[in-house]
Every structure is written in C-alpha cells, then in structure tokens.
Design a protein around this motif. Structure first.
Motif, PDB file in Angstrom:
ATOM      1  N   PHE A 122      -6.050  50.434  26.272  1.00  0.00           N
ATOM      2  CA  PHE A 122      -5.194  49.525  27.031  1.00  0.00           C
ATOM      3  C   PHE A 122      -3.830  50.160  27.250  1.00  0.00           C
ATOM      4  CE2 PHE A 122      -4.186  48.939  22.684  1.00  0.00           C
ATOM      5  CZ  PHE A 122      -2.923  48.394  22.573  1.00  0.00           C
ATOM      6  N   GLN A 123      -3.466  50.252  28.506  1.00  0.00           N
ATOM      7  CA  GLN A 123      -2.146  50.721  28.911  1.00  0.00           C
ATOM      8  C   GLN A 123      -1.688  49.785  30.020  1.00  0.00           C
ATOM      9  OE1 GLN A 123      -0.468  53.474  27.424  1.00  0.00           O
ATOM     10  NE2 GLN A 123      -2.125  53.152  25.974  1.00  0.00           N
ATOM     11  N   ASN A 124      -1.270  48.590  29.624  1.00  0.00           N
ATOM     12  CA  ASN A 124      -1.003  47.516  30.578  1.00  0.00           C
ATOM     13  C   ASN A 124       0.374  47.688  31.217  1.00  0.00           C
ATOM     14  OD1 ASN A 124      -1.154  45.186  32.014  1.00  0.00           O
ATOM     15  ND2 ASN A 124      -1.095  43.812  30.267  1.00  0.00           N
ATOM     16  N   ARG A 162       3.235  43.200  24.301  1.00  0.00           N
ATOM     17  CA  ARG A 162       2.181  43.265  23.292  1.00  0.00           C
ATOM     18  C   ARG A 162       1.658  44.693  23.139  1.00  0.00           C
ATOM     19  NH1 ARG A 162      -0.975  39.529  20.772  1.00  0.00           N
ATOM     20  NH2 ARG A 162      -0.348  37.819  22.167  1.00  0.00           N
ATOM     21  N   ASP A 163       1.435  45.375  24.271  1.00  0.00           N
ATOM     22  CA  ASP A 163       0.909  46.737  24.209  1.00  0.00           C
ATOM     23  C   ASP A 163       1.918  47.698  23.595  1.00  0.00           C
ATOM     24  OD1 ASP A 163      -1.285  45.692  25.389  1.00  0.00           O
ATOM     25  OD2 ASP A 163      -1.103  46.761  27.285  1.00  0.00           O
ATOM     26  N   SER A 223       2.247  47.042  19.844  1.00  0.00           N
ATOM     27  CA  SER A 223       1.040  47.466  19.129  1.00  0.00           C
ATOM     28  C   SER A 223       1.086  48.952  18.805  1.00  0.00           C
ATOM     29  CB  SER A 223      -0.205  47.162  19.972  1.00  0.00           C
ATOM     30  OG  SER A 223      -0.404  45.776  20.090  1.00  0.00           O
ATOM     31  N   LEU A 275       5.497  48.908  30.036  1.00  0.00           N
ATOM     32  CA  LEU A 275       4.346  48.282  29.376  1.00  0.00           C
ATOM     33  C   LEU A 275       4.587  46.811  29.083  1.00  0.00           C
ATOM     34  CD1 LEU A 275       3.068  50.794  26.658  1.00  0.00           C
ATOM     35  CD2 LEU A 275       1.943  50.146  28.771  1.00  0.00           C
ATOM     36  N   LEU A 300      -5.691  52.844  21.033  1.00  0.00           N
ATOM     37  CA  LEU A 300      -4.582  52.820  21.990  1.00  0.00           C
ATOM     38  C   LEU A 300      -5.004  53.375  23.342  1.00  0.00           C
ATOM     39  CD1 LEU A 300      -1.589  53.961  19.717  1.00  0.00           C
ATOM     40  CD2 LEU A 300      -2.276  51.638  20.328  1.00  0.00           C
ATOM     41  N   GLU A 330      -5.728  45.933  34.788  1.00  0.00           N
ATOM     42  CA  GLU A 330      -5.077  45.616  33.525  1.00  0.00           C
ATOM     43  C   GLU A 330      -3.815  44.783  33.719  1.00  0.00           C
ATOM     44  OE1 GLU A 330      -4.753  49.475  31.866  1.00  0.00           O
ATOM     45  OE2 GLU A 330      -6.765  49.441  31.005  1.00  0.00           O
ATOM     46  N   TYR A 367      -8.655  41.106  28.974  1.00  0.00           N
ATOM     47  CA  TYR A 367      -8.198  41.930  27.864  1.00  0.00           C
ATOM     48  C   TYR A 367      -9.377  42.772  27.383  1.00  0.00           C
ATOM     49  CZ  TYR A 367      -4.358  38.621  27.736  1.00  0.00           C
ATOM     50  OH  TYR A 367      -3.294  37.853  28.074  1.00  0.00           O
TER      51      TYR A 367
END
Length: 483
Positions: free
Chosen positions: A155-157, A275-276, A279, A272, A152, A111, A119
């Motif tokens: 994605f945990q970038n 963007r993440d 969000s 993070l 949610l 990620e 993505y």
C-alpha cells in the motif's frame, strides 16, 4: 494469479462469450478487501486491466463515485457490467492498456478510492502459511495494517500530486518537469522493500534549486533551529555529502540513519495518507520523496519534496530519542480507528512538522515544515516578535481541533517548554488510544506481534518475575562470594 480470482474473471468473460488467454505478468496482481485488480492478455493479444468491486447493498450508489474517478483519469473503458450476488453487488470494469506502465497509474488511482473502502487484504493465501493466525475476535473489525516490513509494498496510498499536478501547482504547465515527476513516481511505485534505492542523476537546474534553498536555510539554522537539529545537520554534511552543490542520495542517507538510529528510507511518489505514513514509522521506515520542487519558486512548495525531507526531517531522525518516539507513534497508529488516526496525525503535524520549543530561554524550531521553508520560518519568528502570529502551548485536544494547512502558512503554531515536553505529551496521548489488542515490534524479524490485552499483561508479569529472579540470583551470588 490467485486461483479464486482467476476463476471469477474467467466466469465473467465466459458470460460475455470470450475465452480468457493468460500470459504471466509478474507483480501485476493486487488483492483488495472489496475486490481484485489484475492484468491479462486477451485472445487478440491486447493488454487489459480487469477490476472487480464488491459493494454492499447500502453502498450501491458508490458506483457513480468509482466511475467518476476513472473518467477523471481518462482511462480507456472497454466494458462495464454489474450483477447481484446475495447481499452484495459486483461491479466488473475492463480497461484496455496502451502501455504496461499504465498499471502503476491504475494501481495508484485505485488506492485513492477511499470512498468505497478499498484497502489491501490483511492476508493472502501465501501469508496464511507464513504467519500465525489471530485468535482475537475483535480483530475482524479492525482496519488492516502491516504485520511485517515487507507488507509496506502492498500500500502506497498517494493522496495528493504524485504524477498528477493540480492547476495551481507551480510545475503544472511545465511538461519537462511533469515528465521528470513521472520518472520519480515510477521509481517509487516499483520499489520493493529491502532493495537499494535507485540513485538519481539530478539535472543542473534541480541542483541550482537545491543550492538556493540550502544556502538560505543553512544561515537560518544557526539562529532558529534546535540544538539537536544543528548537531545532526553538521554530521549529515560530513557523512552524507550534504552541501549546496550536491543533492544527497536517499540510499546514502538511509545507510547513515540505519547505523545511527535504525531508521531506513523508502521512496514515495507523493503525499501519503496519514495511516500509511504512520504505519511506516512503526517499522522505522520513513517514506521519502526524491523529486524536487519547481525552480520557478524555490522557496515554496505545496507538497513534500526532497528539500523538505532531507533538510527538514533527516537531522531529527538521526537523534536516537526522536527515532524511538517516532516508532512509538507509528506503533500506536496500527489498527486504530479513523478518529484516532486523525488525532495522531494532527499531533504529529503540529509537533514533528511545525513544532517550536524553548532552549536556554530562546525560541527554537524543531519541526521539519518550518526548517525546510525559510519563508515560513521567518514568518513565524518575526510574527512572534510583532505579535501577528497565533502561538499556544501545546495541548493534544487543542492541536486536534486546529486545521492543518498543507498549501499555506499555518494559522496557529504550538510551543512546548522543551523538546522533551512535546515527546512526553504525544507519548501520553498515544498510550491512551484504546484497541482490542496491543502490538510489540520484533527488531530481529522486523515484524509486529499482535497480542490480546490479557496476553500482554501475562507477558509483562512474566518479564517482571524474570527480572526479579535475576536480581535475587545475583544477590545470592554476591553473598556467597562474601562468605
């Protein structure tokens, strides 16, 4: 396992003369826009991870970047090959796992591969049956964003730290601390939205570190923190067991915020991507770390930790006006361009993290970065007195052009005449972001509704007409009663 993915992998293995033997491993498959990742057991009963990347011809050179990431993470390569399929290349990588838990590290590492456009997909086969499709043509070019609070989980970038500490991190040489960080990282990676956050039994050393920071900051709050912050901090002491001898549990704080402003907390492994993080705010979810900084330097941390989150952020999230503003910023970030994300993140950084305002003629701090760092708070306040710190009135363009310092003091700080002025400036900027659609949040289903511009205008007009009709009906009822 997704059928098309299974067939694709089976074909790869067949070409190698191997037979694929599957054993179901729950929650082990993650689909990406440009490929797939999953785990399986080979005929000799070894657990393996297989990864397929799809790259356009113009990005074939990115293969070297991918291999660099894997090499740096010291994964056990077993096989790699490429093939051309029409106008794109497919890269197949096979890794042998020593432990099932390596999956969390593989996923976290993947990620971070932002250079090859990895993505999560907007929809899976399951999603298509549960969510209405979008009829907005322009949406095809929009970056993926979560449509429901459950998304949610996908994605945990984590961009910085997490389980991997850089050589300049205070805890880099402390193996006991690194082992502890691995525990916190696994809790965050395995967490599913809506579940209770696991409670942590903090060590005596961790509690002493917290107590030292807590005592130092509490004294400074009554001199330098904004009125809203101080008021809510006192309430957290009463309702969430905030004290120098106790590190609050995230689930207890989350329950309190839910009652106060509708916000909830979600554990996260590290720093993070903007963007993440933004969000999450769209769904009134705040990503919050559970680990604490290294005890060797309690007044400095190069990354967010539970002291930063619990002491710096939580008091303001307990304010209804600030909570509403935070969600608006989150909604504005959904699907917007990378350029607008950077601007939103910069504005958020220099207000919510490091913002200053004037209250009753006195300079006060409301930014979490300042209110969780006694050293930087003193640096700013003393620097303003002796004119050694750069402070400007907050302007969006000026903030966007200022570098955000993560591991050192800021080179410039921004001030507004009031806390409300900062919120108004950010709201105005957020409303100016152009997207081929608009979004509305449904608090009952915890989903984001995506509307085209014309649809939103029609809805707004219908709502105005409905409100006007209600007013006229009430007026007529009052007239009839008078007669």
């Amino acid at each position: 396992m997704n059928t098309s993915t299974k067939q694709l992998v089976a074909l790869w293995l067949q070409n190698k003369g191997q037979k694929l033997v599957y054993k179901e491993i729950n929650d082990r498959e993650t689909l990406f826009k440009n490929g797939a990742v999953y785990q399986y057991r080979s005929e000799d009963n070894k657990l393996k991870s297989a990864i397929i990347f799809r790259l356009g011809e113009e990005r074939i050179n990115d293969i070297t970047k991918i291999l660099f990431y894997f090499e740096r993470k010291k994964f056990n390569f077993k096989h790699m090959e490429t093939r051309k399929n029409k106008n794109e290349f497919e890269l197949y990588i096979e890794l042998e796992n020593l432990d099932c838990r390596e999956w969390t590290h593989i996923r976290a590492m993947l990620e971070t591969l932002i250079h090859v456009d990895i993505y999560p997909r907007a929809t899976t086969a399951k999603d298509k049956t549960e969510e209405p499709t979008n009829d907005i043509p322009e949406m095809e070019d929009v970056a993926w964003f979560p449509k429901s609070i459950g998304d949610l989980d996908n994605f945990q970038n984590v961009l910085m730290y997490g389980t991997d500490l850089d050589a300049d991190h205070p805890g880099f040489l402390d193996m006991r601390y690194r082992k502890r960080r691995k525990l916190f990282s696994e809790i965050a990676m395995l967490y599913k939205q809506g579940r209770n956050i696991p409670k942590i039994r903090y060590t005596d050393e961790e509690i002493r570190t917290w107590g030292s920071i807590y005592t130092h900051l509490e004294e400074m709050y009554y001199h330098y923190a904004s009125e809203k912050f101080v008021k809510n901090f006192k309430e957290l002491q009463v309702h969430c067991n905030y004290s120098r001898n106790c590190i609050p549990q995230l689930q207890d704080v989350s329950n309190y915020l839910k009652r106060k402003t509708g916000f909830t907390l979600r554990p996260v492994a590290g720093y993070l991507s903007p963007r993440d993080f933004l969000s999450g705010l769209a769904f009134r979810v705040f990503h919050c770390t559970q680990y604490i900084r290294h005890s060797s330097d309690p007044y400095y941390t190069p990354e967010p930790d539970c002291c930063h989150e619990l002491l710096g952020h939580m008091p303001m999230l307990a304010d209804s006006e600030f909570a509403q503003f935070s969600q608006e910023i989150g909604l504005a970030s959904l699907g917007c361009s990378e350029g607008d994300i950077k601007k939103l993140a910069a504005c958020y950084f220099f207000t919510v993290e490091f913002g200053l305002c004037v209250e009753d003629g006195f300079l006060k701090a409301y930014g979490a970065g300042l209110l969780s760092s006694g050293a930087e708070l003193a640096h700013v306040m003393n620097g303003i007195r002796n004119n050694s710190v750069t402070v400007d009135m907050f302007e969006v363009e000026k903030a966007c052009q200022t570098q955000c310092m993560v591991t050192s003091y800021q080179k410039r700080y921004f001030i507004t005449n009031s806390f409300q002025d900062a919120l108004a400036a950010l709201r105005q900027f957020a409303s100016s972001i152009e997207r081929p659609f608009s979004v509305e949040y449904d608090p009952y289903t915890q989903r984001v509704l995506v509307l085209d511009i014309e649809g939103k205008e029609n809805r707004d007009e219908n709502e105005k007409q409905a409100k006007t009709k209600k007013i006229l009906d009430r007026y007529e009822e009052d007239q009839d009663q008078e007669e």
